[in-house]
Design a protein around this motif. Structure first.
Motif, PDB file in Angstrom:
ATOM      1  N   ASP A  37       0.823  -1.212   0.000  1.00  0.00           N
ATOM      2  CA  ASP A  37       0.000   0.000   0.000  1.00  0.00           C
ATOM      3  C   ASP A  37       0.857   1.262   0.000  1.00  0.00           C
ATOM      4  N   ALA A  63      -3.854   4.038  -9.183  1.00  0.00           N
ATOM      5  CA  ALA A  63      -4.254   5.172  -8.348  1.00  0.00           C
ATOM      6  C   ALA A  63      -3.178   5.570  -7.354  1.00  0.00           C
ATOM      7  N   ASN A  64      -2.187   4.720  -7.142  1.00  0.00           N
ATOM      8  CA  ASN A  64      -1.129   5.055  -6.189  1.00  0.00           C
ATOM      9  C   ASN A  64       0.099   5.670  -6.857  1.00  0.00           C
ATOM     10  N   PRO A 205      -4.949  -1.033  -7.452  1.00  0.00           N
ATOM     11  CA  PRO A 205      -5.955   0.031  -7.522  1.00  0.00           C
ATOM     12  C   PRO A 205      -5.908   0.734  -8.882  1.00  0.00           C
ATOM     13  N   TYR A 207      -7.693   2.898 -11.965  1.00  0.00           N
ATOM     14  CA  TYR A 207      -8.792   3.773 -12.369  1.00  0.00           C
ATOM     15  C   TYR A 207      -9.456   3.279 -13.644  1.00  0.00           C
ATOM     16  N   HIS A 218     -16.620   4.101  -9.407  1.00  0.00           N
ATOM     17  CA  HIS A 218     -15.425   3.298  -9.109  1.00  0.00           C
ATOM     18  C   HIS A 218     -14.258   4.204  -8.730  1.00  0.00           C
ATOM     19  N   ASN A 219     -14.076   5.267  -9.496  1.00  0.00           N
ATOM     20  CA  ASN A 219     -12.932   6.154  -9.277  1.00  0.00           C
ATOM     21  C   ASN A 219     -13.037   6.943  -7.980  1.00  0.00           C
ATOM     22  N   LEU A 222     -11.518   5.051  -5.171  1.00  0.00           N
ATOM     23  CA  LEU A 222     -10.054   5.108  -5.163  1.00  0.00           C
ATOM     24  C   LEU A 222      -9.557   6.495  -4.762  1.00  0.00           C
ATOM     25  N   GLU A 223     -10.238   7.521  -5.228  1.00  0.00           N
ATOM     26  CA  GLU A 223      -9.859   8.884  -4.849  1.00  0.00           C
ATOM     27  C   GLU A 223      -9.873   9.048  -3.335  1.00  0.00           C
TER      28      GLU A 223
END
Length: 233
Positions: A37, A63-64, A205, A207, A218-219, A222-223
């Motif tokens: 993570d 996303a990371n 993760p 997008y 979905h996004n 993650l945001e």
């Protein structure tokens, strides 16, 4: 097929064939970062900041991913100034400090020549901070002051020619190869790293496009996971 298209294809095929081991090492660092993570930091000056933008907050992107975007080293706030500043000492520690990296993170550093002071010092600062690092530069510059590859955990040769441009137009050369090479390398490492993390039981993760059904919802999930961690989100 145009000459420029053929040069791009030839360059990417050389990278895939000749840099397979380094690409695989970088992908394993990506997988480890996903599994823990952590954030995947991406840094470059001038046009070398473009791979970070390409991989940031986009459909099919992780996303990371967190690009390190310093206005003084980008083109839109004074291109000539940024070219001078990337050769200045002492900037990298302050830039990296603003992104508060942790022991779970890693960093990609892009510099076509591998010789400018800021990306080299960024690699040195990453080492001091305990960040696993991947440096992307061209071996064509090794005899001309290129040294980024000496200060990273994984060095990837982007294979571009000395001077970057590849098509002769009279007395000049046009058609840089560094952006296509860098974006290919970064996306290759992110995709293969995500696959590897998934094989280890960790869902990467990723997008979706905000223009497909369910993409926005979905996004947003993650945001919310990365707001406050990814500085420019």
């Amino acid at each position: 097929m145009s000459e420029y298209l053929q040069r791009i294809i030839d360059n990417l095929e050389r990278i895939e064939a000749e840099e397979a081991q380094s690409l695989s090492q970088a992908a394993r660092l990506v997988a480890k970062t996903i599994e823990e993570d952590g954030l995947i930091l991406v840094f470059g000056c001038g046009h070398s900041h473009l791979p970070g933008l390409d991989a940031f907050y986009r459909a099919g992107g992780l996303a990371n991913v967190s690009p390190l975007l310093d206005t003084d080293l980008m083109l839109h706030n004074g291109a000539a100034k940024s070219s001078r500043m990337e050769k200045m000492s002492g900037l990298a520690p302050e830039i990296l400090r603003r992104y508060t990296p942790t022991g779970k993170d890693m960093i990609f550093i892009f510099s076509a020549s591998g010789k400018n002071q800021v990306p080299v010092e960024m690699a040195q600062e990453a080492q001091r901070a305990g960040l696993p690092s991947v440096g992307v530069s061209s071996s064509a510059y090794y005899a001309h002051g290129g040294r980024l590859h000496k200060h990273v955990d994984v060095a990837i040769d982007c294979k571009i020619p000395y001077g970057d441009a590849c098509i002769e137009v009279g007395d000049a050369r046009m058609g840089g190869l560094s952006t296509s090479a860098a974006c290919f390398i970064l996306n290759h490492c992110l995709i293969e790293g995500a696959k590897l993390a998934l094989s280890h039981g960790k869902q990467p993760p990723v997008y979706l496009s905000g223009n497909v059904e369910g993409g926005r919802e979905h996004n947003v999930v993650l945001e919310n996971l990365f707001l406050g961690r990814v500085k420019h989100l």
